[in-house]
Write a protein that holds these residues in place. Structure first.
Motif, PDB file in Angstrom:
ATOM      1  N   ARG A 167       0.827  -1.213   0.000  1.00  0.00           N
ATOM      2  CA  ARG A 167       0.000   0.000   0.000  1.00  0.00           C
ATOM      3  C   ARG A 167       0.863   1.264   0.000  1.00  0.00           C
ATOM      4  NH1 ARG A 167      -5.494  -1.690   0.549  1.00  0.00           N
ATOM      5  NH2 ARG A 167      -5.313  -3.900   0.047  1.00  0.00           N
ATOM      6  N   LEU A 168       2.025   1.220   0.617  1.00  0.00           N
ATOM      7  CA  LEU A 168       2.936   2.368   0.555  1.00  0.00           C
ATOM      8  C   LEU A 168       3.385   2.630  -0.878  1.00  0.00           C
ATOM      9  CD1 LEU A 168       5.238   2.042   3.705  1.00  0.00           C
ATOM     10  CD2 LEU A 168       3.794   3.986   3.098  1.00  0.00           C
ATOM     11  N   SER A 169       3.660   1.570  -1.611  1.00  0.00           N
ATOM     12  CA  SER A 169       4.051   1.724  -3.011  1.00  0.00           C
ATOM     13  C   SER A 169       2.907   2.318  -3.830  1.00  0.00           C
ATOM     14  CB  SER A 169       4.469   0.367  -3.584  1.00  0.00           C
ATOM     15  OG  SER A 169       4.756   0.468  -4.966  1.00  0.00           O
ATOM     16  N   VAL A 170       1.684   1.858  -3.580  1.00  0.00           N
ATOM     17  CA  VAL A 170       0.526   2.404  -4.293  1.00  0.00           C
ATOM     18  C   VAL A 170       0.350   3.887  -3.977  1.00  0.00           C
ATOM     19  CG1 VAL A 170      -1.987   2.265  -4.529  1.00  0.00           C
ATOM     20  CG2 VAL A 170      -0.630   0.171  -4.420  1.00  0.00           C
ATOM     21  N   LEU A 171       0.508   4.253  -2.709  1.00  0.00           N
ATOM     22  CA  LEU A 171       0.382   5.659  -2.327  1.00  0.00           C
ATOM     23  C   LEU A 171       1.461   6.506  -2.991  1.00  0.00           C
ATOM     24  CD1 LEU A 171      -1.084   7.744  -0.517  1.00  0.00           C
ATOM     25  CD2 LEU A 171       0.606   7.215   1.254  1.00  0.00           C
TER      26      LEU A 171
END
Length: 225
Positions: A167-171
């Motif tokens: 999710r950090l990568s998506v953000l």
């Protein structure tokens, strides 16, 4: 992880927003498997359990913060979309200085806004995987229970860690798309400025008493001042 892995994963998160039930990838950020703890003492196993609980609590907190940031990003994307619509209205008036350039950057910025907002939305609504210690299943384990519980915590923290990393990568890619969209919208706005309108040359008409100035275009045979 490289962009060749992260970008396809990001697009799958975007598709999951418009296609409910679509599976999304999880990065294997925590590749180290848990080691055997058979030789550990009971106190050491209890220490492992406590640390596992703290990690699960921290993962829940981190995920909540990620969702809050995604909501802020989504709101910012909507605000930029409003600016995009204002620029589009100017382009549609047909009096822009560089219409072709404005249309090109408007189309590109619309794509970036869409990718950014859908990416932020996916962080909020797409199902996230976290490991838990199931009490019912634990009750069916054979003694010593402490060994099974400690091993379960060592396994479950990996699942949540991979989810947070994904999710950090998506953000991060959502923010990047929004920054690009802002820049493209700014260029489109600059290209959509109205074309300059020429100011007519004032003419003078002489009379016996005085000279009367007129700001209308010069008639045939008249000259400017």
């Amino acid at each position: 992880m490289t962009w060749r892995i992260e970008i396809p994963a990001y697009l799958r998160f975007v598709l999951a927003v418009v296609s409910p039930g679509r599976p999304v990838p999880q990065f294997d950020a925590h590749t180290m498997p848990p080691a055997p703890i058979d030789a550990w003492s009971d106190d050491e196993k209890k220490l492992l359990i406590e640390e596992g609980r703290r990690q699960l609590d921290r993962q829940a907190t981190d995920f909540g913060q990620l969702q809050t940031r995604a909501q802020i990003l989504l709101t910012t994307g909507i605000a930029i979309a409003v600016g995009w619509l204002a620029t589009l209205s100017t382009v549609l008036n047909g009096t822009v200085r560089a219409a072709a350039v404005a249309w090109l950057f408007l189309i590109l910025s619309a794509l970036m806004i869409l990718l950014s907002t859908l990416g932020a939305t996916s962080i909020i609504i797409v199902r996230a995987e976290f490991g838990i210690v199931h009490a019912t299943l634990l009750s069916q384990s054979q003694p010593p229970i402490l060994d099974h519980l400690a091993a379960a915590y060592a396994r479950t923290v990996r699942v949540g860690g991979n989810t947070i990393a994904t999710r950090l990568s998506v953000l991060r890619y959502s923010v990047l798309c929004l920054l690009i969209a802002s820049a493209l919208t700014g260029v489109a706005w600059a290209a959509a400025r109205p074309a300059p309108v020429g100011i007519p040359t004032p003419c003078s008409t002489a009379t016996p008493a005085t000279a009367i100035k007129s700001i209308s275009p010069c008639p045939s045979g008249s000259t400017g001042p």
